[in-house]
Design an enzyme around this catalytic site. Structure first.
Site, PDB file in Angstrom:
ATOM      1  N   CYS A 117     -47.585  13.315  -0.684  1.00 47.39           N
ATOM      2  CA  CYS A 117     -47.365  12.762   0.850  1.00 47.39           C
ATOM      3  C   CYS A 117     -48.359  11.352   0.945  1.00 47.39           C
ATOM      4  O   CYS A 117     -47.798  10.195   0.225  1.00 47.39           O
ATOM      5  CB  CYS A 117     -47.594  13.658   1.778  1.00 47.39           C
ATOM      6  SG  CYS A 117     -46.610  13.135   3.062  1.00 47.39           S
ATOM      7  N   HIS A 219     -44.350  17.695   0.602  1.00 45.71           N
ATOM      8  CA  HIS A 219     -45.478  18.766   0.100  1.00 45.71           C
ATOM      9  C   HIS A 219     -45.239  19.954  -0.734  1.00 45.71           C
ATOM     10  O   HIS A 219     -44.677  21.050   0.091  1.00 45.71           O
ATOM     11  CB  HIS A 219     -46.063  19.202   1.613  1.00 45.71           C
ATOM     12  CG  HIS A 219     -46.977  18.142   2.407  1.00 45.71           C
ATOM     13  ND1 HIS A 219     -48.287  18.041   2.027  1.00 45.71           N
ATOM     14  CD2 HIS A 219     -46.435  17.209   3.050  1.00 45.71           C
ATOM     15  CE1 HIS A 219     -48.461  17.050   2.863  1.00 45.71           C
ATOM     16  NE2 HIS A 219     -47.694  16.471   3.561  1.00 45.71           N
ATOM     17  N   GLU A 221     -46.800  21.985  -2.200  1.00 46.18           N
ATOM     18  CA  GLU A 221     -47.927  22.999  -2.033  1.00 46.18           C
ATOM     19  C   GLU A 221     -47.522  23.780  -0.727  1.00 46.18           C
ATOM     20  O   GLU A 221     -48.085  24.847  -0.616  1.00 46.18           O
ATOM     21  CB  GLU A 221     -49.437  22.519  -1.744  1.00 46.18           C
ATOM     22  CG  GLU A 221     -49.654  21.780  -0.423  1.00 46.18           C
ATOM     23  CD  GLU A 221     -49.092  20.434  -0.573  1.00 46.18           C
ATOM     24  OE1 GLU A 221     -48.307  19.892  -1.124  1.00 46.18           O
ATOM     25  OE2 GLU A 221     -49.756  19.604   0.412  1.00 46.18           O
TER      26      GLU A 221
END
Ligand code: MN
Length: 254
Positions: A117, A219, A221
């Site tokens: 990001c 993102h 994650e």
């Protein structure tokens, strides 16, 4: 065989009169899902503290096998030679300086880098590219890439370049990802190649495979098994697994 060691850049929580804990102090922070994703990929993640002295940051990078540039605040337009178009887009120049020092050390030491990001934006700006300061303001007709109310419920598809590090990770050429950014790559930095695009043409992933530099605008994650979006969206773990595999190879741990 020893595990791969990955240094993660921190964000800074600046003094805030409404925050009674450590009143008047600055805090370094890491987002837990990012370190968890790196750990799931078999790496040992370390938060690299924000320190003013470049030589100390260089020494920290010497102790790890790779660098992850984390998400967070805007990149200050000064990094790519512009003035902020609005005061609220001025970014965090102190964080830029810290991460540019980490990135410079990683490149000088030949270590892989993954930008997430804000991280892809910092990578692109620091390597000589430029950013849209605000997609909605500067790219008429663009999709909504950040919606404050929906946060990571906001999503769009990205089309993966067939010959890229991302394409082998997924069965489909088009995957659904989250979108929580209002800046984006404008001019691509020399040496970086675009690897994924949103339907509006916004660059969503980059790579310089020769130097093992990678970046994603979403993102990954937050796209783990515990995510409410896991069933619909592209899983994020393959991104970290692929990066850790590259780090392992480059560090001679394969
Ligand atoms: Mn997006």
């Amino acid at each position: 065989m020893r595990p791969v060691l990955i240094g993660m850049s921190c964000g800074t929580s600046y003094p805030d009169p409404s925050r009674l804990l450590f009143l008047g102090k600055s805090l370094d922070y890491g987002e837990q899902r990012l370190s968890a994703a790196l750990a799931r990929a078999g790496a040992l993640p370390f938060l690299l503290p924000v320190l003013p002295d470049t030589s100390t940051l260089v020494a920290l990078v010497e102790r790890v096998d790779a660098l992850v540039l984390s998400g967070g605040s805007d990149v200050a337009p000064g990094v790519y030679g512009e003035a902020p178009l609005r005061p609220e887009w001025a970014g965090d120049p102190a964080r830029d300086a810290y991460e540019q020092a980490l990135l410079g050390a990683a490149l000088a030491q030949g270590k892989p880098v993954l930008g997430v990001c804000r991280g892809i934006q910092l990578l692109n700006a620091a390597l000589g590219g430029s950013l849209y300061q605000d997609i909605g303001y500067q790219v008429p007709g663009a999709l909504v890439h950040r919606d404050a109310a929906r946060y990571d419920d906001n999503e769009h598809t990205v089309r993966l370049c067939v010959e890229s590090w991302l394409a082998p990770l997924y069965d489909e050429r088009e995957i659904l990802v989250n979108s929580v950014h209002h800046q984006a790559i404008k001019a691509l930095a020399p040496g970086l190649r675009a690897c994924a695009w949103a339907p509006d043409g916004i660059i969503e992933a980059v790579a310089d495979e020769r130097r093992d530099i990678y970046g994603v605008q979403w993102h990954p994650e937050w796209l783990d098994r515990d995510s409410p979006h896991f069933a619909r969206r592209a899983p994020g773990d393959p991104v970290f697994a692929a990066f850790v595999a590259r780090v392992r190879a480059r560090a001679g741990l394969a």
